[in-house]
Design a protein around this motif. Structure first.
Motif, mmCIF file in Angstrom:
data_model
loop_
_atom_site.group_PDB
_atom_site.id
_atom_site.type_symbol
_atom_site.label_atom_id
_atom_site.label_comp_id
_atom_site.label_asym_id
_atom_site.label_seq_id
_atom_site.Cartn_x
_atom_site.Cartn_y
_atom_site.Cartn_z
ATOM 1 N N UNK A 199 -2.249 -1.017 -3.351
ATOM 2 C CA UNK A 199 -3.039 0.197 -3.567
ATOM 3 C C UNK A 199 -3.946 0.036 -4.767
ATOM 4 N N UNK A 259 -4.908 2.186 -6.762
ATOM 5 C CA UNK A 259 -4.470 2.994 -7.903
ATOM 6 C C UNK A 259 -3.449 2.271 -8.774
ATOM 7 N N UNK A 260 -2.787 1.265 -8.216
ATOM 8 C CA UNK A 260 -1.719 0.589 -8.954
ATOM 9 C C UNK A 260 -2.298 -0.518 -9.838
ATOM 10 N N UNK A 312 6.086 -0.111 -6.527
ATOM 11 C CA UNK A 312 5.371 -0.262 -7.777
ATOM 12 C C UNK A 312 6.292 -0.858 -8.842
ATOM 13 N N UNK A 335 -7.151 -5.500 -2.844
ATOM 14 C CA UNK A 335 -7.009 -4.159 -3.362
ATOM 15 C C UNK A 335 -7.335 -3.141 -2.275
ATOM 16 N N UNK A 387 0.866 -1.180 0.000
ATOM 17 C CA UNK A 387 0.000 0.000 0.000
ATOM 18 C C UNK A 387 0.898 1.224 0.000
#
Lengths: 539, 166
Positions: free
Chosen positions: A239, A241-242, A208, A279, A198
């Protein structure tokens, strides 16, 4: 196996995909196919190469030529000129990687630059890390193989990790081996291993790149971790968003299951372990391990009271080890090469390497993996290319929002846990935000404090109310209406928050505030009472 | 809250959500994953949907509401056709995210958190996207736009509008 005269690497990350990397690859593969060159030229899709802001990058081996900002419409020309005739397409921006990109990118480059030391990112942008055969050929899952064939016991793995001196890379720096040991020793037949992906510290995107660039490394590490602590189930909390990270990691998990590297009786060793991705939904505080566990249980991500620690009572009240992505990514190499090898990398009490993200006013923002203890100024000047447009260095914010503002005086500091601690700083997540002479520190602090006020989970009053007051005070100060008393009040608030806040979010607000007010005091002093003075002068 | 009186229509959207809930009912702690799915289907999480989730999972409405409002990702208001998310993280701030957001506000004549009258754009801000090397950054729908300047943003917005009228 065929022998190729040419390998073409197309690194894929979100930026590359946005600029058409998938079309570029498809176009190129079609041309190669059509012209019957597929036994001679191989196109490889890899994870991110670490070049930022250059669109689609194409690297052609053996000459190791980098093309930048490649568009789908350029592919035909590159194919006809470079691949068929061997002539560089001069129209498209390119170099051999040493001149600019090499400073950040090419870990093999020596001479002009110092070598990067890649342990965590060793496979990124070299092979197609989503192709199981390539991963295995490049050492993937060999640590598992070693554990199974040499019948290494969980206790021995923990001992090895302890001896290696590996510490958590998420920010707190807790010894990983110890965390595993506690989890293993807590009685209970159901245990969990959670990978904290996260990644929310502003300015940090190292995890990432690992998730996108080499998810199998993480999976291998989690199998080892699960076996060591006695967990049969692992979660990766990513996360929301990833998106690309989630897709790639899911594919890697699916492939690992097909090869019986996940699931029941892994490679007939009797080890059971499986991984599920969860997620996240966007809350900075969920980076704190007990908040993350609450969130995994489907609740509001508010931190729990400690003790009991997760190693004793974690997910569903069961013993749980929570490790950061980068921390785990070190594990396979430690098992293969041994604790002593790892200990010899880095600095005292800070073994191994660290992935740093270099941002802000530098020539080449990007990420770099170097040994712990590398001086800050080398990271900024050598890998980051120095301050942008030849301006003067003013400050570096180390470790994200909960980090510390360092002034020029501390440019020589070694980037490792102990040296930074001596200078009242923290390594944090490894983000290095460089600011040039034109930057206003009060403005940056305002942005950071707004962030904290927004992300405070509201559970405890020191943090909920404290962050709000800090925003009001810094707003007043940056607008020239502050007084000396306001500065003292800010310090008083952060000190109280440090003592009384429930979790590290509130406790760490002191880091940016105190360092800004101490190391850049004159920036604040000179704007105090400004409005009043001007009014007097104008009267 | 008078949840009982809320009318839950029986349509494909709700059937799809119900199917997902059935499949995930027995996995521990399914609420957040269910809400992700629900927002994917409906675009946002109105009261009816939250109530439906609470009823199907057999948990109190207050718990669902508490989770929905805790996380940045979940929305309780409908949104425009395109969502502009401007990053206000530290790296973007240093590189001028404020100028970017001011330019958008002026161009669209809306404030952060609101939607244009024609329901075409919603303007929102976010913490770090992890694309700091491209700072300042914004994300429209799922696409990342980096190295922004006020002029560049206005051009991007104009391109969107142009694409719509064509």
């Amino acid at each position: 196996m065929s022998f190729y005269r040419m390998h073409i690497i197309i690194p894929m990350d979100e930026e590359a995909v946005e600029h058409g990397a998938i079309e570029v690859k498809r176009e190129l593969s079609e041309l190669i196919e059509k012209n019957n060159l597929k036994d001679e030229v191989k196109v490889i899709e890899t994870g991110p190469v670490g070049v930022v802001g250059k669109g689609v990058v194409m690297i052609i081996y053996p000459e190791r030529l980098y093309y930048y900002n490649v568009k789908p419409s350029d592919v035909k020309e590159i194919f006809e000129e470079h691949i068929v005739k061997g002539r560089i397409v001069k129209r498209i921006e390119h170099d051999y990687g040493e001149k600019r990109a090499g400073k950040i990118v090419d870990y093999k480059t020596v001479g002009l630059t110092r070598e990067q030391k890649r342990v965590v990112l060793d496979r990124c942008s070299i092979i197609n890390t989503l192709d199981m055969e390539e991963v295995i050929a490049k050492g993937g899952y060999s640590a598992i193989e070693k554990i199974i064939s040499e019948k290494i016991k969980p206790e021995e793995i923990i001992e090895e990790v302890k001896n290696s001196g590996l510490r958590g890379r998420g920010g707190a720096g807790f010894p990983t081996g110890l965390k595993w040991d506690f989890t293993r020793r807590t009685p209970g037949d159901e245990k969990y291993l959670i990978c904290n992906a996260d990644e929310g510290e502003p300015g940090t995107y190292k995890d990432r790149l690992i998730l996108e660039g080499d998810p199998h490394k993480l999976i291998e590490a989690m199998i080892i971790g699960g076996y060591a602590v006695g967990a049969e189930k692992g979660y990766i909390y990513i996360r929301g968003e990833y998106q690309l990270s989630i897709e790639r990691t899911q594919k890697a998990i699916d492939d690992a299951r097909k090869f019986n590297l996940l699931g029941k009786n892994i490679l007939e060793s009797g080890i059971n372990f499986d991984i599920e991705i969860k997620k996240g939904a966007g809350a900075y505080v969920c980076g704190e391990e007990t908040a993350l566990i609450e969130s995994l249980e489907g609740k509001r991500g508010q931190p729990r009271k400690k003790p009991p620690y997760p190693v004793n009572k974690g997910l569903w009240e069961k013993p749980t080890a929570v490790n950061n992505v980068e921390t785990l990514a070190n594990i396979p190499a430690i098992i293969i090469n041994g604790a002593n090898w790892f200990k010899n990398l880095g600095a005292v009490n800070s073994s191994g390497t660290k992935v740093f993200t270099i941002l802000g006013h530098v020539e080449y923002p990007g990420l770099v993996e170097v040994e712990m203890g590398t001086p800050l100024k080398d990271i900024i000047n050598i890998y980051g290319g120095g301050v942008k447009k030849g301006k003067k260095f003013k400050a570096a914010l180390i470790g994200g929002a909960a980090g510390v503002f360092l002034s020029e005086k501390l440019l020589n500091v070694s980037m490792d846990y102990e040296s930074l601690k001596e200078n009242k700083a923290v390594l944090g997540s490894g983000a290095i935000l460089v600011m040039d002479e034109d930057t206003s520190i009060p403005e940056i602090l305002f942005s950071i404090l707004k962030f904290f006020a927004h992300e405070s989970c509201g559970q405890c009053s020191p943090c909920r109310i404290g962050t709000r007051h800090l925003v009001d005070l810094i707003y007043k100060i940056k607008n020239g209406e502050g007084t000396e008393k306001d500065l003292d009040m800010m310090l008083k608030i952060v000190e109280t928050m440090k003592e009384t806040s429930f979790c590290p979010l509130g406790q760490s607000v002191i880091m940016p505030v105190k360092s800004a007010l101490t190391n850049f005091k004159e920036d604040f002093i000179k704007i105090l009472n400004k409005k009043n003075n001007e009014e007097v002068l104008n009267a | 809250m008078e949840t009982e009186s809320l009318h839950i229509p029986d349509n494909d959207h709700y059937r799809e959500l119900k199917k997902f809930i059935e499949e995930h009912r027995n996995t521990p702690g399914p609420l957040i994953q269910v809400l992700h799915k629900a927002q994917g289907i409906f675009g946002y999480l109105p009261k009816e949907v939250q109530f439906f989730v609470a009823r199907e999972l057999n948990i109190p409405f207050s718990k669902v509401y508490g989770v929905v409002t805790f996380y940045n990702f979940f929305r309780t208001e409908p949104i425009g056709k395109h969502v502009i998310n401007v990053c206000l993280g530290t790296a973007c701030h240093v590189k001028g995210a404020k100028d970017v957001i001011d330019a958008i506000k002026k161009e669209l004549n809306i404030e952060v958190g609101s939607t244009t009258e024609d329901k075409f754009f919603t303007l929102s801000t976010a913490r770090c996207f992890g694309a700091c090397g491209l700072a300042p950054v914004m994300v429209i729908d799922e696409e990342v736009y980096g190295r922004l300047s006020p002029q560049k943003v206005i051009n991007i917005i104009k391109d969107f509008k142009k694409a719509e009228t064509n």
